[in-house]
Design an enzyme around this catalytic site. Structure first.
Site, PDB file in Angstrom:
ATOM      1  N   TRP A 100       6.666  33.511  42.060  1.00  9.35           N
ATOM      2  CA  TRP A 100       6.271  32.393  42.917  1.00  9.35           C
ATOM      3  C   TRP A 100       5.502  31.344  42.134  1.00  9.35           C
ATOM      4  CZ3 TRP A 100       9.274  32.326  46.752  1.00  9.35           C
ATOM      5  CH2 TRP A 100       9.717  33.530  47.336  1.00  9.35           C
ATOM      6  N   ASP A 139      -2.211  29.320  46.014  1.00  9.50           N
ATOM      7  CA  ASP A 139      -1.248  29.840  46.974  1.00  9.50           C
ATOM      8  C   ASP A 139      -1.747  31.222  47.381  1.00  9.50           C
ATOM      9  OD1 ASP A 139       0.852  30.954  48.355  1.00  9.50           O
ATOM     10  OD2 ASP A 139       2.335  30.698  46.761  1.00  9.50           O
ATOM     11  N   LYS A 189       2.710  36.785  56.354  1.00 12.10           N
ATOM     12  CA  LYS A 189       2.182  38.015  55.757  1.00 12.10           C
ATOM     13  C   LYS A 189       0.977  38.521  56.565  1.00 12.10           C
ATOM     14  CE  LYS A 189       4.691  36.887  51.990  1.00 12.10           C
ATOM     15  NZ  LYS A 189       5.902  37.564  51.514  1.00 12.10           N
TER      16      LYS A 189
END
Length: 360
Positions: A102, A171, A195
């Site tokens: 990511w 992030d 999440k």
């Protein structure tokens, strides 16, 4: 109803109490005669939902008053572009810490906007740990980190130490609200909800108001953070149902005792699974280095591909869902986000022990 133990990496488990509350209100929200999904985003009922979510998040995370809380769409992937478009000016360089797939994707998007620099990386070690040192570029626009790495199972344990004028951007899609963090060490935090915060569809952005002053006026309207800050995230129709679910999840976190109690339970869950791995005489191996292990995504391998397939098959037959490792690295992964109960981790630990015993 069939009982399953949900260890999916995302969209992930939601608290049962939240699902039950949403079910009860689905057809008739607070005697309005309307579902939440039918409420106008300009109505007082919806305004109350969003304001409650904002106030609850600010309290749970101790977010200072000089930060705005924004609700955007497009997931973290849109933020990969929005961050450099808003804050990477000519003559400046965006700095990125590479700790997994990511962060690589975030860097890829920033390169399309302007000058970039890799401040640290553990790629050569197959992203098995968090880098120990940083080397910033000249004239850094900001430093970007991915606080938790779902694929490789690593997590930043401390906040990077930066010069005072360098904004830290994170992030936190996969570990927001899982532990206490000093929000004021960051200039911007963003997190896809799917999440720890709720269902997919909304991305929470926590941004220092001082940083917002740097947003250029010539950006596309929906990529400019100022658009959301000036319009209370209501410039266009927000993901109303996702924000409603977010508000319910935040209430659930408060009912559990807040972030501190959630963190204690998450640590207990992770320690339980890591103990099984570490005491298995290398039957299970954790690729993440001990000092970088994630409390959200426990990754592990078995001695052979044949055993891995048997493990996953028998786990599925026993009601365990989502234990396959990411397609990039294979193996196994248990994602143990906030809503995964300790009891489910205990059952998984016992299953892992029994599987090991049967193949000794």
């Amino acid at each position: 109803m069939k009982q399953v133990f949900n260890f999916n990496a995302g969209p992930a488990a939601l608290p049962k109490e939240v699902l039950q509350k949403a079910q009860a209100e689905l057809l008739n929200y607070q005697d309005s005669g309307l579902s939440v999904m039918e409420l106008s985003h300009r109505s007082k009922q919806y305004e109350s939902i969003q304001n409650h979510a904002t106030e609850r998040l600010r309290t749970l995370m101790n977010i200072p008053d000089d930060y705005d809380i924004l609700y955007m769409q497009g997931g973290a992937s849109l933020q990969f572009s929005a961050v450099p478009m808003n804050f990477l000016k000519e003559g400046k360089t965006a700095n990125y810490c590479l700790t997994g797939s990511w962060s690589e994707k975030a860097l890829k998007e920033a390169k399309k906007v302007g000058s970039t620099h890799i401040a640290s990386s553990s790629k050569e070690a197959n992203y098995s740990h968090i880098p120990e040192s940083l080397e910033l570029s000249d004239n850094p626009a900001y430093l970007h980190i991915t606080s938790n790495n779902t694929i490789f199972g690593t997590q930043w344990r401390t906040t990077p130490d930066l010069p005072a004028k360098v904004p830290l951007i994170a992030d936190m899609s996969s570990d927001i609200l899982s532990r206490s963090i000093p929000v004021d060490d960051y200039s911007l935090i963003y997190a896809g909800a799917q999440k720890n915060l709720g269902p997919s569809g909304v991305t929470v952005v926590i941004v220092k108001k001082e940083l917002l002053e740097r947003c250029p006026d010539n950006l596309p309207t929906m990529l400019n953070y100022q658009t959301y800050a000036k319009n209370s995230s209501l410039y266009n129709t927000p993901p109303t149902f996702s924000i409603y679910m977010l508000s319910l999840v935040l209430d659930w976190v408060a009912d559990q005792g807040g972030v501190e109690q959630i963190e204690a339970i998450n640590t207990e869950k992770a320690n339980l699974l890591y103990h099984v791995i570490d005491s298995s005489d290398n039957f299970y191996k954790g690729p993440a280095r001990n000092d970088s292990r994630s409390n959200m995504n426990v990754t592990f391998t078995l001695p052979s591909e044949m055993l891995t397939k048997k493990f996953l098959q028998q786990a599925s037959e026993s009601g365990f869902v989502g234990l396959s490792g990411h397609r990039l690295i294979g193996g196994c992964r248990a994602s143990i986000y906030n809503a995964v109960p300790l009891a489910h981790c205990e059952k998984l630990a016992q299953f892992m022990k029994d599987f090991h015993t049967n193949f000794m």
